[in-house]
Design an enzyme around this catalytic site. Structure first.
Site, PDB file in Angstrom:
ATOM      1  CE  LYS A 100       4.011   0.955  -5.495  1.00  0.00           C
ATOM      2  NZ  LYS A 100       3.643   2.326  -5.756  1.00  0.00           N
ATOM      3  CD  GLU A 122       3.830  -5.126  -0.024  1.00  0.00           C
ATOM      4  OE1 GLU A 122       4.344  -6.319   0.034  1.00  0.00           O
ATOM      5  OE2 GLU A 122       4.449  -4.141  -0.630  1.00  0.00           O
ATOM      6  CB  SER A 389       6.533   7.172 -10.400  1.00  0.00           C
ATOM      7  OG  SER A 389       6.168   8.267  -9.487  1.00  0.00           O
TER       8      SER A 389
HETATM    9  C1  LIG Z   1       4.208   3.428  -4.979  1.00  0.00           C
HETATM   10  C2  LIG Z   1       4.468   4.508  -5.767  1.00  0.00           C
HETATM   11  C3  LIG Z   1       5.733   5.417  -5.680  1.00  0.00           C
HETATM   12  C4  LIG Z   1       6.778   5.077  -4.486  1.00  0.00           C
HETATM   13  O1  LIG Z   1       7.316   3.838  -4.633  1.00  0.00           O
HETATM   14  P1  LIG Z   1       8.908   3.682  -5.109  1.00  0.00           P
HETATM   15  O2  LIG Z   1       9.131   2.276  -4.817  1.00  0.00           O
HETATM   16  O3  LIG Z   1       9.945   4.477  -4.448  1.00  0.00           O
HETATM   17  O4  LIG Z   1       8.904   3.869  -6.530  1.00  0.00           O
HETATM   18  C5  LIG Z   1       5.963   6.459  -6.369  1.00  0.00           C
HETATM   19  N1  LIG Z   1       4.909   6.726  -7.470  1.00  0.00           N
HETATM   20  C6  LIG Z   1       3.949   6.262  -7.751  1.00  0.00           C
HETATM   21  C7  LIG Z   1       3.012   6.768  -8.669  1.00  0.00           C
HETATM   22  C8  LIG Z   1       3.594   5.106  -6.854  1.00  0.00           C
HETATM   23  O5  LIG Z   1       2.419   4.447  -7.028  1.00  0.00           O
END
Ligand SMILES: *Cc1c(COP(=O)(O)O)cnc(C)c1O
Length: 407
Positions: A100, A122, A389
């Protein structure tokens, strides 16, 4: 508006001038927001093509966020599965714990360039709020984060993190007091304060230019991955897999490979307790076309168009709408979508921790579940890359509680 979204369009041309990906996306907002979005679109177009802006962004991505992130060979999981080689793209190593920060940094720099001194955002689980609070502290910008009152209780530690970094966290008491309601409040604030305020939206969602802009700020994931896998293996991977909440980490990771037909791309949604109404957040399993918070896309809604309750063990995937670009590539067949259930995620969360010494975010674990299935099905000369992610530090208490309930 085109009714036939399946005609192939080069990725570079999407979205079109109206902000649409085929029939998806667009700008479905009240009149009062049109000017703000038009100004943002124009400002972003200038920044995007400005080498000075790109240089500044690259500098902060390296020094503050910790890019490039490693491409990691998951050797013991590979052996465990007995098939394709498994790699992780390590977005979990970034500052504040997930991908993020790529988008938060990009948008904060853009806000500064546009002369906006106040930032709003948000947040659901709090990860996007924490990333936004961090970049605002770094650049000395005023920051307000809207968060549902229920989410604030569930994610008290992230509320404290945001406040430590100087952000004001605003409790949203409307509706179900979760993410959707927080987005509504943020949009209301933006309409009232647009002259000096920029809204940093946290995923590849909402009205144009957000889905495009957020995607672009995450494209660095796929760009690095391409170079790294070529250096390491001398060829492109056979499959790339990412989890899909709004869809930002997935589209950022996939984008550079859309033109490579030999590379299979798969997005993994939250299957929750199974595909029954109110028990999951897999928009492509039981969702249908609609408009939510500025964008036309797949949405989980009842026959009257009321947004359904959603459920996932991972808060970051627990949202009723999917990013419009994903709906487009699902129609064209270029990206495949599947889901992982809470039970599968719980098991794989522990498996990955034990085999690799890496505790993955519950969101990312959805991608690992599917990645391990694919690795088992493929020969040992194949390569599967999983986009990790985020890290799972934020999730250990949730998992501990669920394991104790089961015992
Ligand atoms: C917020 C988040 C997601 C989901 O958001 P996307 O916009 O689909 O990438 C996925 N993995 C993590 C670790 C997150 O914090």
């Amino acid at each position: 508006m085109s009714a036939s979204p399946t005609a192939p369009v080069a990725p570079a041309q999407l979205p079109d001038a109206a902000g649409q990906f085929g029939q998806y996306g667009g700008v479905y907002v009240p009149e009062t927001l049109m000017t703000a979005l038009a100004e943002l679109t124009a400002g972003y177009e200038l920044a995007r093509s400005d080498p000075g802006f790109q240089r500044e962004l690259r500098h902060h991505l390296k020094e503050f966020a910790g890019r490039p992130t490693e491409l990691y060979f998951a050797e013991r999981l590979t052996r465990h599965c007995g098939g394709a080689k498994i790699y992780f793209k390590r977005e979990d190593l970034l500052h504040t714990g997930a991908h993020k920060i790529n988008n938060a940094l990009g948008q904060a720099l853009l806000a500064r360039r546009l002369g906006k001194k106040r930032i709003i955002a948000e947040t659901g689980a709090g990860q996007h709020g924490v990333a936004t609070a961090a970049v605002c502290a770094k650049f000395g910008l005023e920051c307000a984060v809207y968060m549902g009152a229920v989410d604030m209780e569930r994610q008290a530690l992230n509320v404290f993190r945001m406040r430590l970094m100087g952000a004001k966290v605003v409790a949203v008491e409307a509706g179900q007091k979760t993410l959707k309601d927080a987005v509504n409040e943020a949009m209301r604030d933006w309409v009232a304060n647009v002259r000096h305020t920029h809204y940093i939206l946290g995923s590849a969602l909402g009205a144009h230019p957000y889905p495009m802009m957020v995607r672009d700020f995450h494209r660095v994931i796929g760009q690095e991955l391409r170079e790294q896998i070529l250096a390491r293996e001398g060829r492109l991977p056979d499959e790339i897999i990412a989890c899909v909440g709004g869809g930002s980490n997935a589209i950022g990771c996939f984008y550079e490979f859309l033109g490579d037909q030999t590379v299979k791309l798969a997005g993994v949604e939250a299957g929750g307790r199974g595909i029954r109404r109110g028990e999951h957040a897999a928009r492509f399993e039981g969702g249908r076309l609609g408009v939510l918070q500025g964008s036309k896309t797949y949405i989980l809604q009842n026959p009257d168009g009321q947004i359904e309750l959603t459920h996932s063990v991972s808060a970051g995937l627990d949202y009723a709408a999917i990013g419009p670009e994903h709906a487009y590539y699902r129609d064209t067949g270029r990206i495949e979508y599947t889901y992982a259930t809470d039970d599968e995620v719980m098991e794989t969360f522990q498996l990955c921790s034990r085999h690799e010494g890496i505790i993955p975010a519950l969101e990312s674990t959805h991608a690992i579940v599917h990645g391990l299935k694919r690795a088992k099905a493929l020969a040992s000369d194949k390569i599967v890359v999983i986009n990790l992610s985020g890290r799972g530090d934020k999730d250990v208490q949730t998992v501990q509680r669920l394991l104790e309930q089961k015992a």
